[in-house]
Write a protein that holds these residues in place. Structure first.
Motif, PDB file in Angstrom:
ATOM      1  N   ALA A  43       2.144  13.350   4.168  1.00 26.07           N
ATOM      2  CA  ALA A  43       2.771  14.477   3.480  1.00 26.07           C
ATOM      3  C   ALA A  43       4.292  14.447   3.632  1.00 26.07           C
ATOM      4  CB  ALA A  43       2.214  15.785   4.021  1.00 26.07           C
ATOM      5  N   GLN A  44       4.759  13.982   4.776  1.00 20.93           N
ATOM      6  CA  GLN A  44       6.189  13.966   5.056  1.00 20.93           C
ATOM      7  C   GLN A  44       6.917  12.868   4.288  1.00 20.93           C
ATOM      8  OE1 GLN A  44       7.065  13.486   9.217  1.00 20.93           O
ATOM      9  NE2 GLN A  44       9.285  13.541   8.935  1.00 20.93           N
ATOM     10  N   HIS A  45       6.272  11.698   4.150  1.00 19.22           N
ATOM     11  CA  HIS A  45       7.008  10.531   3.659  1.00 19.22           C
ATOM     12  C   HIS A  45       6.564   9.985   2.309  1.00 19.22           C
ATOM     13  CE1 HIS A  45       9.147  10.203   7.419  1.00 19.22           C
ATOM     14  NE2 HIS A  45       8.034  10.083   8.105  1.00 19.22           N
ATOM     15  N   ALA A  46       5.388  10.364   1.817  1.00 16.89           N
ATOM     16  CA  ALA A  46       4.860   9.695   0.622  1.00 16.89           C
ATOM     17  C   ALA A  46       5.678   9.977  -0.624  1.00 16.89           C
ATOM     18  CB  ALA A  46       3.402  10.095   0.399  1.00 16.89           C
ATOM     19  N   GLY A  47       6.151  11.201  -0.789  1.00 19.75           N
ATOM     20  CA  GLY A  47       6.884  11.536  -2.012  1.00 19.75           C
ATOM     21  C   GLY A  47       5.997  11.300  -3.223  1.00 19.75           C
ATOM     22  N   GLY A  48       6.510  10.525  -4.175  1.00 21.09           N
ATOM     23  CA  GLY A  48       5.736  10.233  -5.375  1.00 21.09           C
ATOM     24  C   GLY A  48       4.891   8.980  -5.275  1.00 21.09           C
ATOM     25  N   VAL A  49       4.856   8.368  -4.084  1.00 21.06           N
ATOM     26  CA  VAL A  49       4.079   7.138  -3.894  1.00 21.06           C
ATOM     27  C   VAL A  49       2.617   7.479  -3.619  1.00 21.06           C
ATOM     28  CG1 VAL A  49       3.744   5.151  -2.358  1.00 21.06           C
ATOM     29  CG2 VAL A  49       6.046   5.780  -3.115  1.00 21.06           C
ATOM     30  N   ARG A  50       1.717   6.736  -4.220  1.00 20.69           N
ATOM     31  CA  ARG A  50       0.291   6.925  -3.993  1.00 20.69           C
ATOM     32  C   ARG A  50      -0.135   6.153  -2.745  1.00 20.69           C
ATOM     33  NH1 ARG A  50      -4.527   4.521  -7.793  1.00 20.69           N
ATOM     34  NH2 ARG A  50      -6.298   5.480  -6.696  1.00 20.69           N
ATOM     35  N   ILE A  51      -0.725   6.861  -1.807  1.00 15.22           N
ATOM     36  CA  ILE A  51      -1.203   6.241  -0.560  1.00 15.22           C
ATOM     37  C   ILE A  51      -2.725   6.142  -0.646  1.00 15.22           C
ATOM     38  CG2 ILE A  51      -1.247   6.363   1.949  1.00 15.22           C
ATOM     39  CD1 ILE A  51       1.579   6.153   0.853  1.00 15.22           C
ATOM     40  N   ILE A  52      -3.244   4.904  -0.590  1.00  8.96           N
ATOM     41  CA  ILE A  52      -4.682   4.671  -0.631  1.00  8.96           C
ATOM     42  C   ILE A  52      -5.141   4.237   0.759  1.00  8.96           C
ATOM     43  CG2 ILE A  52      -6.564   3.400  -1.714  1.00  8.96           C
ATOM     44  CD1 ILE A  52      -4.705   2.850  -4.049  1.00  8.96           C
ATOM     45  N   THR A  53      -6.083   4.953   1.325  1.00  8.39           N
ATOM     46  CA  THR A  53      -6.557   4.630   2.673  1.00  8.39           C
ATOM     47  C   THR A  53      -7.867   3.858   2.617  1.00  8.39           C
ATOM     48  OG1 THR A  53      -7.697   6.752   2.871  1.00  8.39           O
ATOM     49  CG2 THR A  53      -5.426   6.640   3.666  1.00  8.39           C
ATOM     50  N   GLN A  54      -8.039   2.938   3.561  1.00  5.33           N
ATOM     51  CA  GLN A  54      -9.241   2.115   3.618  1.00  5.33           C
ATOM     52  C   GLN A  54      -9.724   1.992   5.062  1.00  5.33           C
ATOM     53  OE1 GLN A  54     -11.267   0.488   1.182  1.00  5.33           O
ATOM     54  NE2 GLN A  54     -12.466   0.418   3.070  1.00  5.33           N
ATOM     55  N   PRO A  55     -10.802   2.708   5.426  1.00  8.75           N
ATOM     56  CA  PRO A  55     -11.399   2.495   6.747  1.00  8.75           C
ATOM     57  C   PRO A  55     -11.937   1.065   6.837  1.00  8.75           C
ATOM     58  CG  PRO A  55     -12.270   4.477   5.689  1.00  8.75           C
ATOM     59  CD  PRO A  55     -11.522   3.721   4.633  1.00  8.75           C
ATOM     60  N   CYS A  56     -11.865   0.486   8.031  1.00  7.08           N
ATOM     61  CA  CYS A  56     -12.236  -0.924   8.207  1.00  7.08           C
ATOM     62  C   CYS A  56     -13.217  -1.115   9.365  1.00  7.08           C
ATOM     63  CB  CYS A  56     -10.990  -1.759   8.450  1.00  7.08           C
ATOM     64  SG  CYS A  56      -9.767  -1.685   7.131  1.00  7.08           S
ATOM     65  N   PRO A  57     -14.408  -0.527   9.293  1.00 10.55           N
ATOM     66  CA  PRO A  57     -15.363  -0.707  10.384  1.00 10.55           C
ATOM     67  C   PRO A  57     -15.702  -2.181  10.590  1.00 10.55           C
ATOM     68  CG  PRO A  57     -16.417   0.283   8.453  1.00 10.55           C
ATOM     69  CD  PRO A  57     -14.948   0.322   8.210  1.00 10.55           C
TER      70      PRO A  57
END
Length: 255
Positions: A130-144
């Motif tokens: 929330a602090q740094h993304a701005g207009g950039v899309r952040i996609i998260t990927q869990p890696c079990p």
């Protein structure tokens, strides 16, 4: 100035990637590295379970004279570092995924984050985005499974490659041109990940940034050593021989 050691803790061998950066930047410092090998991985554990383990490790490191403790594990940082800071008088330095530099470097406006499920679910991670993304899309990927592969010393075998391909595929398909390695185990997989994702994708981890923060805290607290041996005392909660063999494998592979 003090020759008291710096404590470094992780669920296993991943934090050695951070320890290496600390040794490069602070060659006069002595270290105690604690691998919680018997309880690895932390990714699927409850917050309280992780707090309990980090408290036990902190007590051990303090008993051995640690002047500062690095929580060299993203999952443990998110779950426990604030509690540790409130409970003990020594400084603690934790991990922070490289969201800010990733946002600054992306050209496509899409950043992928590879991490454990627990790290991605933490409030600390969401606040960072929330602090740094701005207009950039952040996609998260869990890696079990990736942490376990590193713990086995399997850094480039078929099973490890299959997991890396599985986890990076959706990020590549979405157009991510920067991927954040959000677990301290993953830098040991960096050559394999780079081979899988190709040269156009930037891979970021935060070991060097953490080392610089440790240096700043040591300076602020007048704790920098000038005549230490630069040695490491190795501790683990599991089989010491198995831990030593994995360390040797990691050193051999990344030499």
């Amino acid at each position: 100035m003090t020759v008291a050691p710096i404590g470094v803790m992780d669920s296993g061998v991943g934090g050695i990637s951070v320890l290496r950066e600390l040794q490069r930047l602070l060659p006069n410092e002595d270290f105690i590295y604690y691998a919680d090998h018997a309880h690895c991985p932390y990714g699927g554990k409850s917050r309280q379970a992780i707090v309990d383990r980090t408290v036990a490790i902190t007590e051990e490191l303090l008993a051995r004279g640690a002047k500062l403790i690095v929580v060299a594990c993203n999952t443990a940082t998110i779950a426990a570092v604030e509690y540790l800071r409130a409970s003990y008088p020594v400084p603690f330095v934790g991990m922070e995924p490289a969201i800010k530099p990733a946002v600054a470097q992306t050209r496509t406006g899409i950043v992928g984050v590879l991490a454990t499920g627990a790290a991605l679910a933490g409030e600390k991670f969401h606040a960072l985005v929330a602090q740094h993304a701005g207009g950039v899309r952040i996609i998260t990927q869990p890696c079990p499974g990736l942490v376990e592969q590193v713990e086995r010393g399997d850094l480039n075998g078929p099973q490890t490659r299959a997991l890396v391909e599985q986890y990076t595929r959706p990020l590549l398909a979405a157009g991510a041109d920067v991927m954040v390695l959000g677990c301290t185990h993953y830098p040991f997989l960096k050559p394999l990940i780079a081979e899988v994702v190709g040269p156009e994708v930037v891979l970021l981890d935060t070991g060097a940034a953490v080392a610089r923060q440790v240096e700043r805290v040591l300076q602020r607290e007048s704790l920098l050593a000038v005549d230490g041996r630069g040695g490491v005392e190795w501790l683990c909660s599991g089989d010491p021989q198995e831990f030593a063999a994995i360390r040797a494998r990691l050193t051999e592979f990344s030499a």
